[in-house]
Design a protein around this motif. Structure first.
Motif, PDB file in Angstrom:
ATOM      1  N   ARG A   1      -5.418 -23.157 -10.249  1.00  0.00           N
ATOM      2  CA  ARG A   1      -4.099 -23.105  -9.632  1.00  0.00           C
ATOM      3  C   ARG A   1      -4.192 -22.454  -8.241  1.00  0.00           C
ATOM      4  N   GLY A   2      -5.005 -21.429  -8.105  1.00  0.00           N
ATOM      5  CA  GLY A   2      -5.189 -20.758  -6.823  1.00  0.00           C
ATOM      6  C   GLY A   2      -5.835 -21.659  -5.792  1.00  0.00           C
ATOM      7  N   PHE A   3      -6.767 -22.492  -6.220  1.00  0.00           N
ATOM      8  CA  PHE A   3      -7.420 -23.414  -5.285  1.00  0.00           C
ATOM      9  C   PHE A   3      -6.610 -24.679  -5.044  1.00  0.00           C
ATOM     10  N   GLY A   4      -5.530 -24.851  -5.781  1.00  0.00           N
ATOM     11  CA  GLY A   4      -4.694 -26.052  -5.619  1.00  0.00           C
ATOM     12  C   GLY A   4      -4.031 -26.112  -4.254  1.00  0.00           C
ATOM     13  N   VAL A   5      -3.584 -24.956  -3.755  1.00  0.00           N
ATOM     14  CA  VAL A   5      -2.895 -24.937  -2.462  1.00  0.00           C
ATOM     15  C   VAL A   5      -3.842 -25.338  -1.331  1.00  0.00           C
ATOM     16  N   PRO A   6      -5.016 -24.697  -1.177  1.00  0.00           N
ATOM     17  CA  PRO A   6      -5.897 -25.137  -0.091  1.00  0.00           C
ATOM     18  C   PRO A   6      -6.397 -26.567  -0.274  1.00  0.00           C
ATOM     19  N   PHE A   7      -6.554 -26.998  -1.523  1.00  0.00           N
ATOM     20  CA  PHE A   7      -7.048 -28.345  -1.771  1.00  0.00           C
ATOM     21  C   PHE A   7      -6.040 -29.384  -1.291  1.00  0.00           C
ATOM     22  N   THR A   8      -4.762 -29.158  -1.548  1.00  0.00           N
ATOM     23  CA  THR A   8      -3.750 -30.118  -1.088  1.00  0.00           C
ATOM     24  C   THR A   8      -3.602 -30.078   0.430  1.00  0.00           C
ATOM     25  N   GLN A   9      -3.824 -28.915   1.058  1.00  0.00           N
ATOM     26  CA  GLN A   9      -3.701 -28.801   2.503  1.00  0.00           C
ATOM     27  C   GLN A   9      -4.848 -29.500   3.233  1.00  0.00           C
ATOM     28  N   MET A  10      -5.991 -29.668   2.568  1.00  0.00           N
ATOM     29  CA  MET A  10      -7.147 -30.283   3.218  1.00  0.00           C
ATOM     30  C   MET A  10      -6.876 -31.721   3.642  1.00  0.00           C
ATOM     31  N   PHE A  11      -5.994 -32.403   2.942  1.00  0.00           N
ATOM     32  CA  PHE A  11      -5.774 -33.822   3.216  1.00  0.00           C
ATOM     33  C   PHE A  11      -4.556 -34.070   4.108  1.00  0.00           C
ATOM     34  N   LYS A  12      -3.886 -33.005   4.536  1.00  0.00           N
ATOM     35  CA  LYS A  12      -2.758 -33.172   5.448  1.00  0.00           C
ATOM     36  C   LYS A  12      -3.263 -33.309   6.879  1.00  0.00           C
ATOM     37  N   ARG A  13      -2.496 -34.037   7.683  1.00  0.00           N
ATOM     38  CA  ARG A  13      -2.873 -34.247   9.079  1.00  0.00           C
ATOM     39  C   ARG A  13      -2.688 -32.942   9.858  1.00  0.00           C
ATOM     40  N   VAL A  14      -3.654 -32.594  10.685  1.00  0.00           N
ATOM     41  CA  VAL A  14      -3.598 -31.374  11.481  1.00  0.00           C
ATOM     42  C   VAL A  14      -2.758 -31.627  12.730  1.00  0.00           C
TER      43      VAL A  14
END
Length: 197
Positions: free
Chosen positions: A9-22
């Motif tokens: 659950r803790g790694f879920g937030v950074p994992f979902t952010q990795m695929f967002k456009r910068v």
């Protein structure tokens, strides 16, 4: 909650952010507009004829929580008039090394002489250049304005200035008079017209 579940659950937030456009701001090249009420660099305003609105009351300096403003007032004379009142701000300094851009000085000003612009690029490589003097803070001379010192618009009092009765059309008169005196008038020639203030 188990340790494994907490871990994923803790790694879920950074994992979902990795695929967002910068989204990268191209700041020095492209300046994004700021909000209309943004607190940026200060400006000392003028009346429509060019006289300064600041009366040297020092209320802005008293209201400043960071002690960033220094004002030294002086008396107007009929031969040297910088503002319509009895006094004007002879020395006006704002130290942007101290200023916290809170806007309390704006609220304290009784004549609306001090306002804040949207200018935010104040960085410098020299500390002395971040202490703005009166010449740096005064608003520009617009068409119809004459640089002080000069007399008030004929037939008006200081109350007329503070009530906003001196308009651009009246101010053009004083600007024309000052330009004729200086010999820089480019408008129509006056037929035996005496230039008075």
């Amino acid at each position: 909650m188990s340790d494994e579940r907490r871990f994923f659950r803790g790694f879920g937030v950074p994992f979902t952010q990795m695929f967002k456009r910068v989204v990268t701001e191209q700041y020095p090249d492209v300046k994004t507009p700021v909000r209309p009420r943004y607190h940026g660099r200060h400006q000392l305003n003028r009346h429509p004829d060019g006289l300064e609105k600041c009366v040297g009351c020092e209320l802005c300096a008293w209201a400043c929580p960071a002690d960033a403003i220094y004002v030294e007032g002086a008396d107007n004379t009929e031969s040297e008039r910088f503002s319509p009142g009895e006094r004007y701000g002879r020395v006006y300094q704002i130290n942007y090394l101290r200023c916290i851009f809170c806007g309390l000085c704006i609220e304290a000003c009784p004549t609306r002489a001090l306002t804040m612009t949207n200018e935010y690029e104040l960085a410098d490589d020299n500390r002395q250049d971040l202490i703005y003097e009166k010449k740096d803070l005064l608003g520009p001379l617009l068409p119809g304005m004459a640089a002080p010192p000069h007399a008030m618009v004929p037939g008006t009092t200081e109350t007329d200035y503070y009530l906003g009765k001196v308009t651009g059309a009246v101010a053009v008169q004083i600007g024309e008079v000052e330009a004729r005196r200086a010999g820089t008038w480019t408008g129509p020639a006056a037929d035996d017209e005496e230039v008075t203030a």
